[in-house]
Design a protein around this motif. Structure first.
Motif, PDB file in Angstrom:
ATOM      1  N   UNK A   1       0.829  -1.211   0.000  1.00  0.00           N
ATOM      2  CA  UNK A   1       0.000   0.000   0.000  1.00  0.00           C
ATOM      3  C   UNK A   1       0.863   1.261   0.000  1.00  0.00           C
ATOM      4  N   UNK A   2       1.959   1.228   0.757  1.00  0.00           N
ATOM      5  CA  UNK A   2       2.856   2.386   0.812  1.00  0.00           C
ATOM      6  C   UNK A   2       3.441   2.677  -0.571  1.00  0.00           C
ATOM      7  N   UNK A   3       3.940   1.630  -1.233  1.00  0.00           N
ATOM      8  CA  UNK A   3       4.536   1.833  -2.547  1.00  0.00           C
ATOM      9  C   UNK A   3       3.484   2.235  -3.581  1.00  0.00           C
ATOM     10  N   UNK A   4       2.305   1.606  -3.511  1.00  0.00           N
ATOM     11  CA  UNK A   4       1.224   1.957  -4.441  1.00  0.00           C
ATOM     12  C   UNK A   4       0.779   3.402  -4.219  1.00  0.00           C
ATOM     13  N   UNK A   5       0.724   3.834  -2.963  1.00  0.00           N
ATOM     14  CA  UNK A   5       0.367   5.223  -2.674  1.00  0.00           C
ATOM     15  C   UNK A   5       1.375   6.166  -3.322  1.00  0.00           C
ATOM     16  N   UNK A   6       2.672   5.849  -3.164  1.00  0.00           N
ATOM     17  CA  UNK A   6       3.703   6.679  -3.777  1.00  0.00           C
ATOM     18  C   UNK A   6       3.582   6.721  -5.285  1.00  0.00           C
ATOM     19  N   UNK A   7       3.269   5.549  -5.886  1.00  0.00           N
ATOM     20  CA  UNK A   7       3.150   5.478  -7.341  1.00  0.00           C
ATOM     21  C   UNK A   7       1.911   6.204  -7.846  1.00  0.00           C
ATOM     22  N   UNK A   8       0.761   5.970  -7.195  1.00  0.00           N
ATOM     23  CA  UNK A   8      -0.512   6.524  -7.670  1.00  0.00           C
ATOM     24  C   UNK A   8      -0.579   8.036  -7.501  1.00  0.00           C
ATOM     25  N   UNK A   9      -0.025   8.543  -6.416  1.00  0.00           N
ATOM     26  CA  UNK A   9      -0.153   9.974  -6.130  1.00  0.00           C
ATOM     27  C   UNK A   9       1.027  10.807  -6.611  1.00  0.00           C
ATOM     28  N   UNK A  10       2.221  10.229  -6.570  1.00  0.00           N
ATOM     29  CA  UNK A  10       3.406  11.068  -6.751  1.00  0.00           C
ATOM     30  C   UNK A  10       4.288  10.707  -7.936  1.00  0.00           C
ATOM     31  N   UNK A  11       4.040   9.571  -8.609  1.00  0.00           N
ATOM     32  CA  UNK A  11       4.916   9.167  -9.706  1.00  0.00           C
ATOM     33  C   UNK A  11       4.886  10.213 -10.821  1.00  0.00           C
ATOM     34  N   UNK A  12       6.057  10.689 -11.189  1.00  0.00           N
ATOM     35  CA  UNK A  12       6.166  11.694 -12.247  1.00  0.00           C
ATOM     36  C   UNK A  12       6.041  13.113 -11.768  1.00  0.00           C
ATOM     37  N   UNK A  13       5.702  13.286 -10.480  1.00  0.00           N
ATOM     38  CA  UNK A  13       5.564  14.667  -9.988  1.00  0.00           C
ATOM     39  C   UNK A  13       6.043  14.818  -8.556  1.00  0.00           C
ATOM     40  N   UNK A  14       6.549  13.735  -7.970  1.00  0.00           N
ATOM     41  CA  UNK A  14       7.001  13.825  -6.583  1.00  0.00           C
ATOM     42  C   UNK A  14       8.362  13.190  -6.373  1.00  0.00           C
ATOM     43  N   UNK A  15       9.266  13.362  -7.347  1.00  0.00           N
ATOM     44  CA  UNK A  15      10.585  12.738  -7.243  1.00  0.00           C
ATOM     45  C   UNK A  15      11.393  13.262  -6.064  1.00  0.00           C
ATOM     46  N   UNK A  16      11.063  14.455  -5.599  1.00  0.00           N
ATOM     47  CA  UNK A  16      11.839  15.041  -4.505  1.00  0.00           C
ATOM     48  C   UNK A  16      11.339  14.671  -3.129  1.00  0.00           C
ATOM     49  N   UNK A  17      10.387  13.739  -3.063  1.00  0.00           N
ATOM     50  CA  UNK A  17       9.832  13.362  -1.760  1.00  0.00           C
ATOM     51  C   UNK A  17      10.801  12.438  -1.038  1.00  0.00           C
ATOM     52  N   UNK A  18      11.565  13.002  -0.107  1.00  0.00           N
ATOM     53  CA  UNK A  18      12.552  12.189   0.595  1.00  0.00           C
ATOM     54  C   UNK A  18      12.455  12.273   2.096  1.00  0.00           C
ATOM     55  N   UNK A  19      11.530  13.080   2.610  1.00  0.00           N
ATOM     56  CA  UNK A  19      11.391  13.219   4.057  1.00  0.00           C
ATOM     57  C   UNK A  19       9.923  13.075   4.447  1.00  0.00           C
ATOM     58  N   UNK A  20       9.683  12.795   5.719  1.00  0.00           N
ATOM     59  CA  UNK A  20       8.311  12.691   6.203  1.00  0.00           C
ATOM     60  C   UNK A  20       7.584  14.023   6.075  1.00  0.00           C
ATOM     61  N   UNK A  21       8.298  15.116   6.325  1.00  0.00           N
ATOM     62  CA  UNK A  21       7.670  16.433   6.219  1.00  0.00           C
ATOM     63  C   UNK A  21       7.213  16.724   4.792  1.00  0.00           C
ATOM     64  N   UNK A  22       8.054  16.360   3.804  1.00  0.00           N
ATOM     65  CA  UNK A  22       7.678  16.615   2.411  1.00  0.00           C
ATOM     66  C   UNK A  22       6.508  15.738   1.991  1.00  0.00           C
TER      67      UNK A  22
END
Length: 446
Positions: A275-296
């Motif tokens: 679910x964590x990986x799918x959430x990252x893919x569905x919401x942020x793939x192609x537009x959230x490459x800089x997401x590296x911290x919990x705050x971001x």
């Protein structure tokens, strides 16, 4: 009744003596009653496979590479099931946890060195968990990170209270928090409208996984999945059930249902990591490459430009709640692991409350120093957490290799309970491959 002759009594008694053999199991052989009675230790172990360190790697992997790395999550989970089966079997059959067994089969000097490295590994594990809890408190209530770190010390007091009420209470609260995490991410994934076809395809290994950049993230997922402390923990808490340790058939029943418990709970951990990986893919793939911290990640979940139409403060708040639940769960199991290792390697006998405060305090101090040093710096603690995973990579062989060796030995386990040739082969392959991958991860990072 066939007498079980391979049960080994540790000279200074079992680890976690106050809870060892305290949970009753049914006398009849009803499958579902046995499943219920043996359920619990697997949940405490599964917590380590969904801790804050996994969050960063799984969500980050989805944000950067879509569903590509789901196959890595699947393979890591299967390896985890194999190793945890060995760990619980070692404890149930021999009466020794992994720390005790390692100390018993090594010299005094080597045993001391192994204890130091293992203690540092538990501290490294706890660093990620304390940081996750402190950041969650900061996101939810605005509590400064330094004070959030200090507040995590009180987890020990909660654990002491629960221990007085019985080990089943600890298992119950951990399972409840796991359910909270799964419900939160299940909801967030459902509204994110993932591509089901691409998701299913992701579970099949693709050659792109072995490309340099993708491989780095894949190694991060593997490295954050299999943690040394879980092997020590499971080999001890598997002994909390009250079975006849001299009856070979009853020992076999305990091994069987402990394995069921472990595999069921690790399947839940696999679902959550998926679910964590799918959430990252569905919401942020192609537009959230800089997401590296919990705050971001927290900010991105309420940013329409990144998370799209479903972005809202509710999503980010639920994310922080799940993070807090993950941190609380992991700190409980980290404290138990610290006690097991301390007792097993050096036979340190101190009052229960003091022992727990020592193991907790040793882990909190470096986090507190880091929180003060990085005060006001974006992502400072997240960076410390990632570096802590590197040390876990170094310490991994110290727990994995002895575990596979002990459980494959007929002298230690007995003819009936030693690993079959296939299980032993899979165990050695897993140990060698994971160790090699983690060494490569360290080399690539530096």
């Amino acid at each position: 009744m066939k007498k079980h002759k391979k049960f080994v009594a540790y000279a200074n008694g079992p680890s976690l003596a106050e809870i060892n053999g305290t949970v009753e199991i049914p006398k009849n052989h009803s499958f579902w009653r046995n499943i219920l009675a043996f359920s619990g230790p697997g949940a405490l172990v599964a917590v380590g496979y969904m801790d804050p360190g996994n969050w960063i790697t799984s969500i980050g992997g989805g944000a950067q590479y879509g569903y590509l790395l789901l196959s890595v999550v699947l393979i890591s989970s299967l390896i985890a099931m194999l190793l945890q089966y060995m760990a619980s079997k070692l404890g149930i059959v021999t009466g020794l946890d992994l720390a005790q067994a390692t100390r018993q089969h090594t010299g005094k000097k080597l045993g001391f060195v192994l204890w130091i490295v293992t203690e540092l590994a538990i501290m490294a594990t706890d660093i990620a968990e304390v940081i996750g809890g402190a950041i969650a408190l900061n996101l939810l209530f605005g509590i400064p990170l330094v004070w959030g770190v200090i507040l995590t010390v009180f987890d020990v007091l909660l654990l002491l209270l629960l221990m007085k009420l019985g080990f089943r209470k600890i298992e119950a609260i951990v399972i409840t928090l796991i359910i909270v995490i799964m419900v939160v991410f299940g909801y967030e994934v459902a509204i994110s409208n993932p591509n089901i076809a691409d998701m299913l395809k992701g579970f099949v290994p693709q050659k792109e996984v072995f490309s340099r950049s993708q491989l780095m993230m894949a190694l991060g997922i593997v490295g954050a999945t299999v943690m040394p402390h879980n092997l020590y923990l499971h080999s001890s808490i598997a002994q909390t059930r009250r079975y006849d340790r001299q009856d070979e058939d009853d020992v076999a029943r305990a091994v069987r249902f402990s394995t069921w418990d472990s595999n069921i709970q690790l399947t839940v951990a696999f679902i959550i990591n998926t679910l964590l990986l799918v959430l990252g893919a569905a919401m942020f793939f192609g537009r959230g490459d800089g997401l590296g911290t919990f705050n971001s990640l927290y900010d991105a979940l309420q940013d329409n430009k990144i998370a799209g139409a479903v972005a809202s403060p509710l999503l980010s708040t639920l994310f922080a709640v799940a993070l807090l639940a993950s941190g609380q769960n992991s700190t409980i199991t980290g404290t138990l692991s610290g006690q097991i290792v301390m007792e097993g390697f050096i036979n340190l006998k101190v009052p229960t409350w003091a022992r727990r405060l020592i193991t907790r305090g040793l882990s909190v101090i470096p986090v507190l120093v880091a929180a003060i040093y990085y005060h006001g710096k974006e992502g400072g603690l997240d960076d410390v957490m990632i570096k802590s995973q590197v040390f876990l990579s170094i310490a991994l062989p110290i727990s994995m290799i002895p575990l596979v060796y002990f459980t494959s030995s007929e002298k230690i386990m007995g003819k009936r309970f030693k690993n079959s040739k296939l299980i032993a082969l899979l165990g050695w392959i897993s140990a060698i491959v994971l160790t090699g991958l983690n060494i490569k991860l360290i080399i690539d990072m530096f």
